[in-house]
Scaffold this active site. Structure first.
Site: not given
Length: 147
Positions: A9, A112, A115
């Site tokens: 990300k 976060n 993924h």
């Protein structure tokens, strides 16, 4: 051979740790079969996170994932999804064990850093969102027997 979709990300690029994360997956013996950097638009983000639509964190998730470029990858190995999920660790960084990617590099759930597909079926769905089959390479890994 099973495939797994992973996505680094925007925070990973901002922190300049793309190589560190990829290295951890490679050192496990996983085979990288597809990789690209791209800027996700809201439509693609909505398709990718369709299961989270309507949840309290959905808008923040879409905002974060579209805030900068990501690195989309496809990995391949026996039991690939299970292996990657163990390497990545729990979604909540407070529950992610030290030694996992999230346990070592992530402090906030809403930011976060990675993924990873949660099932082989979702992996194939996610791969088809981000890659055409001609962008994936099933190469012969001469060292696979060592892992």
């Amino acid at each position: 051979m099973e495939r797994c979709f992973t996505m680094l990300k925007p925070g990973v690029l901002n922190r300049r740790i793309v190589g560190e994360i990829i290295t951890r997956l490679e050192k496990k013996g996983l085979r990288l079969t597809g990789i690209k950097m791209l800027q996700i638009d809201k439509d693609l983000a909505a398709q990718h996170y369709t299961d989270h639509n309507g949840k309290h964190f959905y808008d923040d998730l879409i905002s974060y994932i579209t805030s900068g470029p990501v690195v989309a990858m496809v990995w391949q190995a026996d039991n690939c999804v299970t292996i990657i999920r163990k390497l990545v660790g729990a979604t909540d960084p407070l529950k992610a064990e030290p030694g996992t990617i999230r346990g070592d590099y992530c402090a906030h759930t809403q930011h976060n850093i990675i993924h990873a597909s949660d099932s082989p079926e979702n992996a194939e769905r996610e791969i088809s969102l981000f890659f055409n089959e001609n962008e994936l390479f099933n190469w012969n890994d001469e060292s696979a027997h060592w892992y």
